[in-house]
Design a protein around this motif. Structure first.
Motif, mmCIF file in Angstrom:
data_model
loop_
_atom_site.group_PDB
_atom_site.id
_atom_site.type_symbol
_atom_site.label_atom_id
_atom_site.label_comp_id
_atom_site.label_asym_id
_atom_site.label_seq_id
_atom_site.Cartn_x
_atom_site.Cartn_y
_atom_site.Cartn_z
ATOM 1 N N THR A 1 -17.014 1.118 -13.952
ATOM 2 C CA THR A 1 -16.356 0.544 -15.121
ATOM 3 C C THR A 1 -14.991 -0.030 -14.774
ATOM 4 O O THR A 1 -14.581 -1.057 -15.335
ATOM 5 C CB THR A 1 -16.216 1.615 -16.220
ATOM 6 N N VAL A 2 -14.286 0.609 -13.854
ATOM 7 C CA VAL A 2 -12.978 0.097 -13.436
ATOM 8 C C VAL A 2 -13.111 -1.335 -12.919
ATOM 9 O O VAL A 2 -12.320 -2.225 -13.261
ATOM 10 C CB VAL A 2 -12.360 1.001 -12.351
ATOM 11 N N HIS B 1 -20.931 9.515 -22.180
ATOM 12 C CA HIS B 1 -19.988 8.491 -22.617
ATOM 13 C C HIS B 1 -19.685 7.471 -21.525
ATOM 14 O O HIS B 1 -19.650 6.260 -21.793
ATOM 15 C CB HIS B 1 -18.678 9.149 -23.073
ATOM 16 N N ALA B 2 -19.454 7.934 -20.298
ATOM 17 C CA ALA B 2 -19.080 7.021 -19.218
ATOM 18 C C ALA B 2 -20.215 6.061 -18.899
ATOM 19 O O ALA B 2 -19.976 4.866 -18.657
ATOM 20 C CB ALA B 2 -18.693 7.814 -17.972
ATOM 21 N N VAL C 1 -7.713 2.924 -15.564
ATOM 22 C CA VAL C 1 -7.765 4.198 -14.840
ATOM 23 C C VAL C 1 -6.787 5.191 -15.460
ATOM 24 O O VAL C 1 -7.062 6.399 -15.528
ATOM 25 C CB VAL C 1 -7.438 3.992 -13.347
ATOM 26 N N MET C 2 -5.667 4.697 -15.938
ATOM 27 C CA MET C 2 -4.641 5.570 -16.515
ATOM 28 C C MET C 2 -5.009 6.050 -17.915
ATOM 29 O O MET C 2 -4.358 6.954 -18.438
ATOM 30 C CB MET C 2 -3.298 4.833 -16.557
ATOM 31 N N ALA C 3 -6.040 5.458 -18.527
ATOM 32 C CA ALA C 3 -6.457 5.891 -19.862
ATOM 33 C C ALA C 3 -7.106 7.266 -19.760
ATOM 34 O O ALA C 3 -8.142 7.430 -19.121
ATOM 35 C CB ALA C 3 -7.424 4.879 -20.469
ATOM 36 N N SER D 1 -11.073 7.765 -20.997
ATOM 37 C CA SER D 1 -12.108 7.183 -20.143
ATOM 38 C C SER D 1 -12.190 7.912 -18.805
ATOM 39 O O SER D 1 -13.284 8.130 -18.273
ATOM 40 C CB SER D 1 -11.833 5.693 -19.916
ATOM 41 N N PHE D 2 -11.044 8.314 -18.277
ATOM 42 C CA PHE D 2 -11.030 9.010 -16.993
ATOM 43 C C PHE D 2 -11.671 10.392 -17.106
ATOM 44 O O PHE D 2 -12.501 10.781 -16.274
ATOM 45 C CB PHE D 2 -9.591 9.132 -16.485
#
Length: 223
Positions: free
Chosen positions: A82-83, A123-124, A108-110, A113-114
């Motif tokens: 996804t990144v 979810h991912a 990535v910082m979210a 989502s991480f």
């Protein structure tokens, strides 16, 4: 690219085996994956549909063993993918590498989502398919490298995979409708576009969903 893949992969894979027990919604998804393998729960006690994401988790358990990092491997791979999908979407929208890298780093910082990508949940995987649907669609109006038919078909295929993972992916349909309205405004062959949308973004996703569910029923009947 290789350095980026290694860096992101290391971040998502760090201590993926912790905690060693199921937690949060892993309790339901891991048990459903085991049920697909004929373990722990009988087939008729599956928790919910759709089941495609749980099938991927079951395959990971089948290959690597029933251990915590194996439950979380497929979601982690989806999170890593996804990144780069976010990077690709930003690149199509902005045409600039720098802005695309910033978008990927912010993703990535979210925290949500991480963290979702490091749990044995769906979810991912769903999010990866949903964003791939957007990425494919944007290749027609923004990238100008794909034909309209190709963009719609790939977008519909990814949407079907997202729906086969979690029903909430249906919300992506609303976003695609808004995008299609923009395309519709600038299109002269609207009748052809309507048939293409029906085939690619309605019939194809439903067909993929039906194939996925039928395959799982076949697995269950042959335990």
């Amino acid at each position: 690219i290789i350095v980026a893949v290694l860096a992101v992969g290391s971040l998502y894979a760090l201590r993926l085996d912790q905690p060693p027990k199921e937690y949060f919604d892993e309790v339901y998804n891991v048990r459903a994956a085991r049920a697909l393998l004929g373990r722990e729960l009988p087939w008729h006690m599956r928790t919910s549909h759709p089941m495609l994401g749980k099938l991927f988790m079951a395959l990971s358990i089948k290959v690597f063993g029933d251990q915590s990092w194996a439950w979380r491997l497929v979601p982690a791979l989806a999170g890593i993918g996804t990144v780069f999908v976010v990077y690709g979407i930003a690149r199509l929208l902005t045409g600039r590498v720098a802005w695309s890298v910033i978008a990927a780093v912010l993703w990535v910082m979210a925290g949500t989502s991480f963290s979702n990508a490091r749990m044995g949940t769906l979810h991912a995987m769903m999010l990866c398919w949903m964003l791939l649907s957007v990425w494919a669609f944007l290749h027609y109006p923004m990238g100008a490298t794909w034909s309209r038919q190709k963009a719609l078909l790939w977008s519909g295929a990814f949407l079907g995979l997202a729906l086969s993972t979690k029903w909430v992916a249906l919300m992506m349909g609303a976003f695609l409708v808004l995008c299609l309205l923009v395309v519709w405004r600038d299109t002269t062959d609207r009748r052809a576009l309507a048939w293409e949308v029906l085939a690619a973004d309605v019939v194809l996703p439903l067909a993929i969903y039906g194939i996925a569910e039928s395959s799982l029923l076949w697995i269950g009947s042959n335990e």
